[in-house]
Write an enzyme that holds these catalytic residues in place. Structure first.
Site, PDB file in Angstrom:
ATOM      1  N   SER A   1       0.831  -1.197   0.000  1.00  0.00           N
ATOM      2  CA  SER A   1       0.000   0.000   0.000  1.00  0.00           C
ATOM      3  C   SER A   1       0.875   1.260   0.000  1.00  0.00           C
ATOM      4  O   SER A   1       1.668   1.463  -0.908  1.00  0.00           O
ATOM      5  CB  SER A   1      -0.976  -0.066   1.179  1.00  0.00           C
ATOM      6  OG  SER A   1      -2.017   0.874   1.044  1.00  0.00           O
TER       7      SER A   1
ATOM      8  N   ASP B   1      -9.751  -5.383  -4.373  1.00  0.00           N
ATOM      9  CA  ASP B   1      -9.155  -4.386  -3.485  1.00  0.00           C
ATOM     10  C   ASP B   1     -10.062  -3.157  -3.473  1.00  0.00           C
ATOM     11  O   ASP B   1     -10.186  -2.456  -4.470  1.00  0.00           O
ATOM     12  CB  ASP B   1      -7.761  -4.021  -4.008  1.00  0.00           C
ATOM     13  CG  ASP B   1      -6.957  -3.171  -3.034  1.00  0.00           C
ATOM     14  OD1 ASP B   1      -7.564  -2.362  -2.314  1.00  0.00           O
ATOM     15  OD2 ASP B   1      -5.722  -3.309  -3.024  1.00  0.00           O
TER      16      ASP B   1
ATOM     17  N   HIS C   1      -7.518  -5.798  -0.149  1.00  0.00           N
ATOM     18  CA  HIS C   1      -6.333  -4.974   0.089  1.00  0.00           C
ATOM     19  C   HIS C   1      -5.419  -5.606   1.135  1.00  0.00           C
ATOM     20  O   HIS C   1      -4.201  -5.470   1.065  1.00  0.00           O
ATOM     21  CB  HIS C   1      -6.773  -3.577   0.549  1.00  0.00           C
ATOM     22  CG  HIS C   1      -5.677  -2.568   0.575  1.00  0.00           C
ATOM     23  ND1 HIS C   1      -4.993  -2.178  -0.559  1.00  0.00           N
ATOM     24  CD2 HIS C   1      -5.132  -1.857   1.596  1.00  0.00           C
ATOM     25  CE1 HIS C   1      -4.081  -1.273  -0.244  1.00  0.00           C
ATOM     26  NE2 HIS C   1      -4.138  -1.062   1.060  1.00  0.00           N
TER      27      HIS C   1
END
Length: 280
Positions: free
Chosen positions: A99, A231, A260
């Site tokens: 991320s 995601d 995610h």
């Protein structure tokens, strides 16, 4: 084994973990917003068991690192990662970022890691580059109003906001067929609440508005790009599918139905795939 702190040039105290044989190839982990190096527990233990040296640090203002008032931007994130790598003299390392940590890896590798031979490979997992926010040049991005909403929710009640993120979209626990783990939710919340509200607030701008197109273009080392097609935090069409077009030596893996937070809830699949790439 050790866990220590280093001090950056601007006075931030950065907490890091350094486990395993010092002569082994280093695997360096970069965590996402608003978490800490603890988010990599499963991967660190897995790679340690496979004979690697594993290193991870808490981003400034996150986890156990100091709650410094300044530097909550991608340039400082990458500089701090470089400071850790230089202090530990990490060479031929594989840098893995999730991320926001994927953005941190992209900038670190592009600006610090390649000329000195410090980086052998890179992995971007559900990563934010090249650019999350919708702009004239990025019309398929996420509207700024979404990130403004994050900021408002964080400022109003950070504990409530973090609980909602962890129990909802982050791990896909809001999906009808989801196998919900309260312990995973609690651990996400614990990590988030350890950090600085200011660092988290300003970090939203860092992960959403930093254009990293040129960082991706500059990466020449073999790069694995991994993302789930469900995601809900970083849409994969605007992330992984663009990343593979920009890096010079990339491999793309899209995971059907994964969230995610697939590193945690699908570690049994992701970890062997990471190991295969490292060993290749």
């Amino acid at each position: 084994m050790s866990s220590e702190f280093i001090k950056t040039k601007d006075g931030a105290e950065i907490f890091y973990k350094d486990w395993g044989p010092k002569e082994a190839q280093p695997i360096v982990f970069h965590h996402g917003w608003p978490l800490s190096s603890d988010d990599w527990d499963t991967q660190m233990l897995f790679f340690l068991a496979n004979g690697y040296r594993v290193v991870a640090h808490d981003r400034r203002g996150h986890g156990r690192s100091s709650q410094i008032a300044t530097g909550h931007d991608m340039d400082h994130y990458a500089a701090d990662a470089s400071a850790v790598a230089e202090f530990l003299d990490l060479k031929n390392a594989v840098h893995i970022g999730h991320s926001t940590g994927g953005g941190q890896v992209a900038r670190y590798v592009a600006q610090y890691g390649q000329p000195q031979g410090r980086v052998a490979k890179a992995v971007l997992v559900s990563a934010v580059p090249p650019l999350m926010v919708k702009t004239e040049n990025n019309p398929e991005g996420t509207p700024i109003s979404v990130f403004d909403g994050f900021r408002s929710a964080l400022a109003a009640n950070r504990a409530e906001f973090f609980s909602a993120v962890a129990s909802g979209p982050f791990y896909g626990f809001n999906r009808p067929d989801a196998k919900v783990s309260q312990a995973v939710i609690d651990n996400w919340w614990r990590q988030g609440m350890m950090g600085s509200a200011l660092a988290h607030y300003e970090g939203i701008k860092a992960f959403s508005e930093t254009d990293q197109t040129e960082d991706l273009k500059a990466i020449t080392v073999p790069t694995l790009i991994m993302q789930g097609d469900d995601d809900q935090v970083v849409p994969y069409a605007n992330a992984a599918l663009k990343q593979i077009e920009l890096v010079q030596n990339g491999t793309l893996k899209i995971y059907k139905g994964y969230s995610h937070g697939m590193l945690t809830v699908n570690a049994d699949t992701i970890n062997p795939d990471l190991l295969a790439f490292v060993r290749a």
